[in-house]
Enzyme design. Structure first.
Site, mmCIF file in Angstrom:
data_model
loop_
_atom_site.group_PDB
_atom_site.id
_atom_site.type_symbol
_atom_site.label_atom_id
_atom_site.label_comp_id
_atom_site.label_asym_id
_atom_site.label_seq_id
_atom_site.Cartn_x
_atom_site.Cartn_y
_atom_site.Cartn_z
ATOM 1 N N GLY A 100 0.816 -1.203 -0.128
ATOM 2 C CA GLY A 100 -0.063 0.052 -0.096
ATOM 3 C C GLY A 100 0.976 1.273 -0.006
ATOM 4 C CB VAL A 157 4.800 6.248 1.608
ATOM 5 C CG1 VAL A 157 5.615 6.860 2.593
ATOM 6 C CG2 VAL A 157 5.544 5.717 0.515
ATOM 7 C CG ASP A 160 -1.744 4.247 2.878
ATOM 8 O OD1 ASP A 160 -1.637 5.403 3.210
ATOM 9 O OD2 ASP A 160 -1.987 3.791 1.984
ATOM 10 C CE LYS A 200 4.164 -0.300 2.896
ATOM 11 N NZ LYS A 200 3.764 1.024 2.724
ATOM 12 C CB SER A 201 6.145 -0.628 9.430
ATOM 13 O OG SER A 201 6.635 -0.497 8.235
ATOM 14 C CB THR A 240 6.209 -4.634 0.151
ATOM 15 O OG1 THR A 240 5.249 -3.964 0.206
ATOM 16 C CG2 THR A 240 6.022 -6.060 0.107
ATOM 17 C CG ASN A 282 -4.544 1.550 9.478
ATOM 18 O OD1 ASN A 282 -5.075 1.215 10.634
ATOM 19 N ND2 ASN A 282 -3.080 1.846 9.243
ATOM 20 C CB SER A 297 38.085 0.391 -43.843
ATOM 21 O OG SER A 297 37.049 0.539 -43.133
ATOM 22 C CB SER A 353 30.639 -3.107 -33.601
ATOM 23 O OG SER A 353 32.088 -3.546 -33.862
#
Lengths: 629, 301
Positions: A28, A30, A32, A34-35, A108, A162, A470, A537
């Protein structure tokens, strides 16, 4: 949840024997929470130890954002940089259990720049908890994460609404966010969405039903995690990638691997996908003795009843239930490399236990993760998600990602840094590869080479403009011609004005130019000629692609190492002057990089060697075939 | 394997998959053997993974010269039992300067004998894939580490830029000089380890079980007096107490716990009811905030 001391090890072990494992992620936007939610789950399920709590309250005072209160985020933000900056950079894994299930939870990062870490965590999870801050509603990052969760194939989502305490636990807020999300998620193929109103900080509906939400009759978060039943993927049939050939002595030959799907029994008839050979299971070996059958997820060793040519990377299935193989397919890529991905570039590809080289042949469209709109894209930048086509140097056994994550998920690896630059999920093969048979020709390259009296080869000169490529190619051709050998020179004039006249000098166009030259050189080499190519190349990747296409044993890489200063003095075409005055962008050595070969067959510095010495060295070098590396 | 412990069976299969995958892609693999319970489980898993072959790599013990005497005896016994080659490496600088925890302190002692010793051993033998028994539930920076953890040519870990690691698809490719630390026990917890030891009857060092041992009771830890190199403060006395160890390391730096747990079942019961984490007795983890992460960045396991 109350914590009663366990009094008997027997009781505890008996209970453990019935526990299954659930892997879930929290994701979700930042901030919000989570941790905080994970901290709350660990706290409420009594998984935090006294010394961890002591160090947590110490850290909370030092780095925390909750004043004198405990900042749960510090439990999972384990890196110094995370604690200092107050952000989550990488996934943290935590372990806890209840009397009903064991859990591995991955917290995450929310920031877009760490998408690759979010995807790492999502790839092994069965359930995703998507947090929404009820005071904010669905945010861009919420939608991003919901999309990524669906993309990685997670079918069960908890919408954790939340911070309900901040809005007085209003049912209307809960209802509006739930409706918004269900509407948004219509296209995302979730099996179920469970919306729970909660407050991670206060603990409402996390492990205890909250008295603040009398209007909510659903499960608490923990109760849901303990009981959610998982749908299995729609694919069926045995999938057994061979990991390691087990040969303790000359009489035993076993094939070790993990059963990615299905069940195997002694006596089953198996098929090797790549070769089509069939064989019978003779024994299933473990250190505890032989078994008669093994099931999905088990790591076993098989012995087979016939001498079959099988090695690491082979995929075994039941003979009556084969899977496809292909060398061209379409897939969704999540780009994770700092360096952008270009069509035409080659990468190492790993799928199950198979490694091969894959070229990114096309970028069909990029997906705007926030709106899910399809957008055109020239290259793949960090965190881009795109639908792409890829072509492999040999056929791969595969399934679609929908039917098996193990045989449908792959990674792309940079061939020089060896960093993992992309994750891919296969949609389908671009053609029925097993139905395409090459036209068998009567006259082969061997016949042509016998007639010519020498093998075909490609002598690939690389170096800065004006380094003498060449001139050297020309001198070498005169000598070879005098020896009666069949030769041809490919250089800028005959390619740029014809075959590649539609191309410019951007990085992408240069890659495509070299690809065309390599394909033409390959055909001419197949015709039995000694092909001399003289192109700057500048990129290792493309020279390696040419080497692989042509075959390492026929490919002589000659590095003309004349330094920039000398080249610039020579300036035979006046290009350096133009570049220095700003009139020529993308001039190699000036404003575009040159990557010198790491392991060339021969190095020639035309400022140090006379033309005759250089030609003599070249002739000598052509006598010893290149080593593949 | 008992059919009715799905959780342990899942962990075992995952670890075996990791071990085989790393060996298949390695040029010169090695297993770090630290003699503890986790090493014991990892070694047992390796024997199962490659059976009937012997695990195709040697064991490496980076010795600090300060382990418990019982650990040395146990190490040699296990090497003999498994039939696997055992390499023992001591940092020559530690011998030369007689580095020890009493004169040099725990931090310097650990840096020289363990971190530097490990790096020198790896350079000496040119190992490119190194198995370690670390678990993510041990400590918060370990909780962040990949299963295949990439190390630079100077053995450094860069926690801010780890390789993505999706599904069970491990990228073991690297350039010469670079290496991978591989952690087959990443997803095991301390309780899983003991349940597995019980299930498979895996031998462990007797120090894990409670017994009457000579100890010095200090504020920060209970230190066992394991040999005559031990130095005591003037007021300290040696007492006989019933103790055991939850983790094993250098004896002057590893705290004992008062315990009556004499069997594996006792230990499991003790763990289920404990209020303290496993690493609490480890002095080296407490030396400074984020000390494990710092040590890991420098090349420690």
């Amino acid at each position: 949840m109350t914590h009663t001391p366990v009094v008997s090890a027997q009781d505890f072990l008996e209970q453990q024997n019935h526990l299954t494992l659930l892997r879930f992620i929290t994701c979700g936007s930042v901030d919000d929470g989570k941790s905080t939610l994970i901290g709350r789950l660990l706290w409420d399920s009594r998984q935090l130890f006294d010394d961890q709590l002591a160090s947590l309250s110490h850290d909370s005072r030092r780095y925390g954002t909750q004043g004198e209160n405990i900042d749960f985020a510090l439990l999972v933000d384990g890196l110094a940089a995370e604690r200092e900056q107050g952000i989550t950079i990488d996934v943290a894994y935590r372990y806890f259990s209840t009397p009903r299930r064991k859990f591995i939870v991955a917290d995450t990062p929310g920031h877009e720049q760490y998408t690759r870490n979010m995807v790492t965590a999502a790839s092994t999870a069965q359930v995703a908890i998507l947090l929404v801050d009820s005071t904010q509603g669905l945010l861009t990052q919420t939608r991003r994460h919901a999309y990524l969760v669906a993309l990685l194939g997670i079918r069960h989502v908890v919408l954790a609404i939340n911070k309900m305490d901040c809005l007085g636990y209003a049912e209307a807020v809960y209802q509006r966010i739930t409706d918004d999300f269900r509407h948004f998620a219509q296209t995302l193929k979730f099996h179920d969405i469970t919306a729970i109103p909660l407050s991670a900080l206060q603990g409402d509906n996390v492990t205890h039903p909250s008295t603040n939400t009398p209007w909510y009759s659903g499960p608490t978060l923990l109760e849901h995690l303990e009981t959610v039943s998982l749908v299995s993927s729609p694919g069926e049939g045995l999938l057994y990638p061979v990991q390691w050939v087990n040969r303790p002595n000359s009489t035993f030959r076993g094939f070790s691997g993990t059963l990615e799907r299905g069940k195997v029994r002694v006596g089953d008839v198996l098929r090797v996908t790549a070769s089509g050979q069939t064989t019978t299971v003779h024994d299933i070996i473990t250190m505890d003795g032989s078994r008669t059958e093994a099931i999905e997820g088990q790591a076993i060793t098989l012995t087979l009843s016939s001498e079959t040519d099988i090695s690491r990377g082979d995929i075994l299935t039941h003979a009556h239930h084969p899977i496809e193989s292909t060398d061209q397919f379409e897939a969704t890529l999540v780009w994770m490399g700092e360096e952008p991905g270009h069509a035409g570039r080659a990468y190492a590809l790993k799928l199950a236990t198979q490694w091969t080289t894959a070229t990114l042949t096309g970028i069909k469209f990029r997906i705007n993760v926030n709106t899910q709109a399809h957008e055109p894209a020239k290259e793949l930048a960090l965190n881009d998600i795109a639908s792409c086509t890829l072509s492999c140097s040999r056929p791969l056994a595969f399934t679609s990602y929908d039917t098996s994550k193990s045989l449908g998920g792959f990674i792309l690896v940079d061939r020089f840094s060896h960093a993992t630059v992309a994750a891919g999920m296969i949609h389908h093969s671009l053609r029925r590869a097993q139905n395409v048979h090459r036209q068998l020709l009567t006259i082969t390259r061997n016949d042509r080479e016998r007639m010519n009296g020498h093998p075909g080869a490609v002598v690939w000169f690389t170096g800065l403009s004006g380094s003498g490529k060449s001139t050297l190619a020309n001198g070498l051709e005169i000598e070879l011609y005098a020896q009666g050998k069949r030769t041809y020179i490919l250089d800028g004039d005959n390619i740029r004005q014809g075959l590649s006249k539609d191309l410019g000098f951007t990085e992408a166009d240069r890659i495509e130019n070299i690809r065309r030259i390599a394909e033409v050189a390959k055909l001419m080499c197949d015709a039995g000629l000694i092909v001399l190519t003289a192109f700057i190349s500048p990129f290792r990747n493309e020279r390696d692609m040419a080497r692989e296409l042509i075959g390492a044993h026929r490919f002589f890489e000659i590095y003309v190492s004349t330094n920039l200063e000398t080249c610039e003095q020579r300036d035979p075409k006046g290009l350096y002057r133009k570049a220095r005055s700003g009139k020529l962008p993308n001039m190699t050595g000036i404003n575009s990089p040159y990557e010198a070969p790491l392991n060339p067959h021969l190095v020639i510095d035309s400022a140090q060697l006379s033309p005759d010495e250089a030609i003599a060295n070249l002739l000598k070098c052509l006598d010893s075939p290149p080593q593949s590396h | 394997m008992t059919p009715n412990n799905p959780h342990l069976e899942q962990l075992e299969a995952e670890s075996i998959h990791i071990l085989r995958e790393a060996v298949a892609e390695a040029e010169n693999p090695v297993m770090l053997y630290s003699i503890g319970k986790d090493s014991g489980v990892m070694l047992h898993l390796a024997r199962r993974a490659f059976y009937p072959s012997l695990p195709p790599f040697p064991l490496l013990h980076v010795d600090t010269r300060w382990k418990f005497q019982e650990m040395y005896r146990f190490r040699d016994r296990m090497a003999a039992e498994t039939g696997m080659p055992l390499l023992v490496y001591v940092n020559p600088e530690a011998i030369e300067k007689d580095i020890n925890p009493f004169d040099h302190g725990s931090a310097l002692h650990t840096t020289i004998t363990k971190t530097e010793g490990l790096k020198k051993a790896l350079d000496h033998y040119r190992f490119d894939v190194i198995f370690g028994g670390a678990r993510r539930d041990e400590e918060k920076s370990r909780a962040k580490e990949r299963i295949f953890s990439f190390r630079s040519a100077t053995h450094e870990w860069n926690p801010k830029n780890q390789r993505p690691e999706l599904w069970h698809l491990y990228n073991a490719r690297k350039n010469p000089g670079e290496s991978l630390r591989v952690f087959p026990l990443s997803n095991w917890t301390e309780l899983d380890i003991w349940q597995y030891i019980r299930l498979h009857d895996i031998p462990v060092v007797p120090l894990y079980f409670s017994d009457i041992r000579p100890v010095v009771m200090r504020d920060e830890m209970i230190m066992m007096v394991d040999d005559d190199r031990c130095r005591l403060a003037p007021h300290e006395t040696i007492e006989q107490r019933r103790v055991r160890f939850r983790t094993l390391g250098c004896y002057p730096l590893t705290g004992a716990v008062l315990s009556e747990a004499r069997t594996i079942d006792d230990i499991i019961l003790e763990l289920v009811n404990t209020r303290h984490s496993e690493r609490q007795g480890r002095k080296i983890d407490a030396d400074s905030a984020a000390s494990m992460e710092m040590k890991k960045r420098e090349g420690y396991f």
